[in-house]
Write a protein that holds these residues in place. Structure first.
Motif, PDB file in Angstrom:
ATOM      1  N   ILE A   1     -25.342 -21.226  -5.464  1.00 21.04           N
ATOM      2  CA  ILE A   1     -24.033 -20.820  -5.999  1.00 21.04           C
ATOM      3  C   ILE A   1     -23.635 -21.786  -7.103  1.00 21.04           C
ATOM      4  O   ILE A   1     -23.612 -23.001  -6.892  1.00 21.04           O
ATOM      5  CB  ILE A   1     -22.933 -20.838  -4.907  1.00 21.04           C
ATOM      6  CG1 ILE A   1     -23.300 -19.910  -3.740  1.00 21.04           C
ATOM      7  CG2 ILE A   1     -21.583 -20.427  -5.491  1.00 21.04           C
ATOM      8  CD1 ILE A   1     -22.254 -19.881  -2.618  1.00 21.04           C
TER       9      ILE A   1
ATOM     10  N   CYS B   1     -20.425 -22.804  -9.468  1.00 22.73           N
ATOM     11  CA  CYS B   1     -18.981 -22.575  -9.331  1.00 22.73           C
ATOM     12  C   CYS B   1     -18.205 -23.740  -9.946  1.00 22.73           C
ATOM     13  O   CYS B   1     -18.633 -24.892  -9.867  1.00 22.73           O
ATOM     14  CB  CYS B   1     -18.663 -22.478  -7.829  1.00 22.73           C
ATOM     15  SG  CYS B   1     -16.936 -22.158  -7.438  1.00 22.73           S
TER      16      CYS B   1
ATOM     17  N   CYS C   1     -12.562 -24.145  -8.101  1.00 28.76           N
ATOM     18  CA  CYS C   1     -12.633 -22.922  -7.277  1.00 28.76           C
ATOM     19  C   CYS C   1     -13.455 -23.143  -6.013  1.00 28.76           C
ATOM     20  O   CYS C   1     -13.971 -22.189  -5.425  1.00 28.76           O
ATOM     21  CB  CYS C   1     -13.244 -21.785  -8.091  1.00 28.76           C
ATOM     22  SG  CYS C   1     -12.429 -21.504  -9.670  1.00 28.76           S
TER      23      CYS C   1
ATOM     24  N   ALA D   1     -15.916 -20.793  -3.233  1.00 33.15           N
ATOM     25  CA  ALA D   1     -17.351 -20.997  -2.986  1.00 33.15           C
ATOM     26  C   ALA D   1     -17.597 -21.149  -1.480  1.00 33.15           C
ATOM     27  O   ALA D   1     -18.602 -20.674  -0.942  1.00 33.15           O
ATOM     28  CB  ALA D   1     -17.847 -22.224  -3.737  1.00 33.15           C
TER      29      ALA D   1
ATOM     30  N   CYS E   1     -17.705 -17.846   0.097  1.00 25.74           N
ATOM     31  CA  CYS E   1     -18.994 -17.190  -0.193  1.00 25.74           C
ATOM     32  C   CYS E   1     -20.098 -17.780   0.680  1.00 25.74           C
ATOM     33  O   CYS E   1     -20.958 -17.051   1.195  1.00 25.74           O
ATOM     34  CB  CYS E   1     -19.352 -17.344  -1.677  1.00 25.74           C
ATOM     35  SG  CYS E   1     -18.250 -16.426  -2.766  1.00 25.74           S
TER      36      CYS E   1
ATOM     37  N   TRP F   1     -22.214 -27.425  -9.124  1.00 22.24           N
ATOM     38  CA  TRP F   1     -20.800 -27.485  -9.535  1.00 22.24           C
ATOM     39  C   TRP F   1     -20.657 -27.646 -11.043  1.00 22.24           C
ATOM     40  O   TRP F   1     -21.467 -28.291 -11.692  1.00 22.24           O
ATOM     41  CB  TRP F   1     -20.092 -28.668  -8.850  1.00 22.24           C
ATOM     42  CG  TRP F   1     -20.037 -28.568  -7.367  1.00 22.24           C
ATOM     43  CD1 TRP F   1     -20.750 -29.305  -6.467  1.00 22.24           C
ATOM     44  CD2 TRP F   1     -19.236 -27.664  -6.596  1.00 22.24           C
ATOM     45  NE1 TRP F   1     -20.439 -28.914  -5.189  1.00 22.24           N
ATOM     46  CE2 TRP F   1     -19.514 -27.918  -5.238  1.00 22.24           C
ATOM     47  CE3 TRP F   1     -18.300 -26.669  -6.915  1.00 22.24           C
ATOM     48  CZ2 TRP F   1     -18.894 -27.213  -4.205  1.00 22.24           C
ATOM     49  CZ3 TRP F   1     -17.691 -25.968  -5.893  1.00 22.24           C
ATOM     50  CH2 TRP F   1     -17.994 -26.243  -4.551  1.00 22.24           C
TER      51      TRP F   1
ATOM     52  N   HIS G   1     -23.258 -16.656  -9.536  1.00 21.35           N
ATOM     53  CA  HIS G   1     -22.423 -17.420 -10.467  1.00 21.35           C
ATOM     54  C   HIS G   1     -20.974 -17.017 -10.260  1.00 21.35           C
ATOM     55  O   HIS G   1     -20.643 -15.838 -10.372  1.00 21.35           O
ATOM     56  CB  HIS G   1     -22.790 -17.123 -11.918  1.00 21.35           C
ATOM     57  CG  HIS G   1     -24.202 -17.473 -12.274  1.00 21.35           C
ATOM     58  ND1 HIS G   1     -24.597 -18.766 -12.551  1.00 21.35           N
ATOM     59  CD2 HIS G   1     -25.306 -16.705 -12.378  1.00 21.35           C
ATOM     60  CE1 HIS G   1     -25.893 -18.760 -12.823  1.00 21.35           C
ATOM     61  NE2 HIS G   1     -26.352 -17.531 -12.722  1.00 21.35           N
ATOM     62  N   ILE G   2     -20.135 -17.991  -9.951  1.00 23.37           N
ATOM     63  CA  ILE G   2     -18.704 -17.710  -9.866  1.00 23.37           C
ATOM     64  C   ILE G   2     -18.066 -18.298 -11.122  1.00 23.37           C
ATOM     65  O   ILE G   2     -18.068 -19.509 -11.325  1.00 23.37           O
ATOM     66  CB  ILE G   2     -18.085 -18.336  -8.598  1.00 23.37           C
ATOM     67  CG1 ILE G   2     -18.762 -17.759  -7.347  1.00 23.37           C
ATOM     68  CG2 ILE G   2     -16.580 -18.083  -8.559  1.00 23.37           C
ATOM     69  CD1 ILE G   2     -18.460 -18.534  -6.076  1.00 23.37           C
TER      70      ILE G   2
END
Ligand code: ZN
Ligand code: ZN
Length: 409
Positions: free
Chosen positions: A27, A29, A33, A37, A40, A56, A97-98
Motif C-alpha cells: 500500500i 499512502c 491518511c 491505510a 485497508c 509512505w 495506491h491511496i
C-alpha cells in the motif's frame, strides 16, 4: 460515515486490488491518511492477505526536497527503491495506491529538478513500469480527501465542510452508500461497460474524427488489431482487478504516427503538483508540434518533452458526458476523478492490453505494431457537451460513435 469508510476500504482491497489468500499487498499512502491505510490493511488481512507492506509518502516533504535537497539527488534513484518495487511486482504482490494531495503542492519548484527527477525515475523504474503497463501484477488506485485538496475543490467553504463535501463526492463517484451493496453495484457497472466495449471491438474501426465548438478537429487512426478495454483488467496470474476507482472509461491505444489536427482541453489538468489550464495541442503525424496554455505552459511543455515518446499519444478514452462523475458538476483537480468526467486522451506510454496479445509482447514488438513508448503517461480531458466523434471502418463506412457528448452506439 464510519460504515462508508469501511465499505470503501473493503471495495478498494477486495474488488480493486482483489487481494488473494496468501498474497502480499503493498500500500502506498500519504502519512496524513494513515488511518485509512489501516482500514485497508484490516480488510486485506480479513481476506487472507499474507503481509501488508507500507510505502509512505508526504506532500510537504516532497516539496521541501525539491526546494532544498542537494542538486545531485535529482539525477539518481537508489537501487533499494527500485528493488522495493520490482521485487514485490515479480512476486505477484497486489499494489494499492491511496492518493490524496494538494493539487498545487509543487507550484513554483525548480522545473529542471522535476524534469531530471522524472527522467531518472523513468530510467530506473523502467522494468516496474512495463510490468504495470502490461498488467503483470494486480494494481488499483483510489483517493481520499486531505484539507488542502478539499479547499481547492470547494473554495470559500470552511475546512470541515469542504472535507465532508469532498468525501461525499468521492464516495458517490465510487458507488459507496454505506448499504454494503457497493460490490454488487460495481458488478452491474462493469457489465454495462462490457456491452459497449464489445460493440466497439466488433466495429474494427480504422479511425476516429473528433469535432467540437472549442476548436477541436482531430483525426486519430487506430492500430489494425487494437482492442478496446475498460472496467477490470486481468493480471498475469489470472486475477481480475480494477486499476482505477472510479472508472467510467472505455479505452484503446492510437497508432503512434496516426494523429493529425488540433485538440483543445476541456478541463484544467493537475499535472505533478501544478494546475495547467486552457490549453491546446497541434499534432502532426502523431507528434505534438505546438503546445499552448494560458496557465502552466512551461510545465506542460516540459512534460511533453521528457523523452521522445512524451510528444506522442498512448491512449484514447471514451466517457459519456452524462457520467455519474460529470453530473456532480465538480472539478476535482485530480485526474483519477476528472478523467472519468470526460472523454480524454493521454500523451506518453500506451497500455500493452490495447493490442491483441499485447501483454505477452516485448516493448519492441508493441512499438512495431504502432504503440507508443515513454516514461510518462498523462491523461487530459477533451470531452464537451457538443463533442462529436465519427468512426470510420476499414471498409470505409462512417459510424457515429459520439453525438452531443454521449455514446451513439
Ligand atoms: Zn484513461
Ligand atoms: Zn490514462
Amino acid at each position: 460515515m464510519e460504515k462508508k469508510f469501511e465499505e470503501y476500504a473493503r471495495l478498494l482491497v477486495e474488488v480493486g486490488a482483489n487481494i488473494q489468500k496468501d498474497q502480499t499487498l503493498v500500500i502506498s499512502c500519504p502519512v496524513d491518511c494513515a488511518w485509512f491505510a489501516r482500514l485497508c490493511a484490516k480488510a486485506a488481512y480479513a481476506a487472507g492477505c499474507r503481509e501488508v507492506v507500507m510505502s509512505w509518502g508526504d506532500d510537504q516533504l516532497a516539496r521541501e526536497k525539491y526546494l532544498h535537497a542537494a542538486d545531485g539527488v535529482f539525477d539518481t534513484v537508489p537501487e533499494w527503491r527500485v528493488r522495493f518495487n520490482t521485487d514485490y511486482a515479480r512476486e505477484g504482490a497486489a499494489v494499492l495506491h491511496i492518493g490524496g494531495s494538494d493539487p498545487e503542492i509543487l507550484k513554483g519548484v525548480d522545473q529542471d529538478r522535476m524534469v531530471r527527477a522524472a527522467r531518472a525515475s523513468g530510467a530506473a523504474m523502467k522494468e516496474y513500469r512495463q510490468m504495470q503497463m502490461s498488467n503483470a501484477f494486480p494494481w488499483a488506485i483510489g483517493a481520499i480527501p486531505v484539507p488542502s485538496w478539499a479547499k481547492k475543490v470547494f473554495p470559500g467553504c470552511p475546512e470541515d465542510e469542504a472535507m465532508e463535501k469532498l468525501w461525499n463526492a468521492i464516495l458517490t463517484s465510487v458507488r459507496v452508500t454505506g448499504d454494503g451493496r457497493a460490490v454488487q453495484r460495481w458488478k452491474e457497472h462493469l457489465d454495462t461497460l462490457q456491452v459497449r466495449i464489445d460493440k466497439l471491438n466488433d466495429l474494427r474501426l480504422e479511425s476516429l474524427h473528433y469535432v467540437n465548438a472549442l476548436g477541436t478537429d482531430l483525426t486519430i487512426r487506430l492500430p489494425e488489431d487494437h482492442v478496446w478495454g475498460g472496467g477490470d483488467g486481468v493480471s498475469r496470474a489470472g486475477i481480475h482487478f480494477i486499476a482505477n476507482m472510479p472508472t467510467e472509461e472505455i479505452f484503446t491505444a492510437p497508432l503512434k504516427n496516426g494523429i493529425d489536427g488540433v485538440v483543445y482541453a476541456s478541463m484544467p489538468l493537475c499535472l505533478k503538483g501544478e494546475v495547467v489550464d486552457k490549453f491546446h495541442f497541434v499534432i502532426r503525424e502523431g507528434k505534438i508540434v505546438e503546445v499552448h496554455a494560458e496557465t502552466g505552459e512551461e510545465k506542460l511543455r516540459a512534460e511533453t518533452t521528457l523523452d521522445e515518446g512524451a510528444s506522442y499519444f498512448g491512449e484514447v478514452a471514451l466517457v459519456p458526458y452524462d457520467s455519474p462523475i460529470r453530473n456532480q458538476e465538480l472539478l476535482f483537480y485530480n485526474t483519477l476523478f476528472d478523467e472519468n468526467a470526460a472523454c480524454h486522451l493521454a500523451f506518453g506510454e500506451a497500455y500493452a492490453e490495447c493490442i491483441k496479445g499485447g501483454e505477452d509482447m516485448s516493448r519492441e514488438e508493441l512499438k512495431a505494431r504502432g504503440l507508443n513508448d515513454s516514461i510518462t503517461h498523462v491523461d487530459f480531458m477533451v470531452g464537451t457537451a457538443d463533442l462529436s466523434i465519427t468512426g470510420r471502418t476499414r471498409d470505409g463506412r462512417e459510424v457515429p460513435v459520439f453525438v452531443n457528448g454521449n455514446f451513439a452506439l
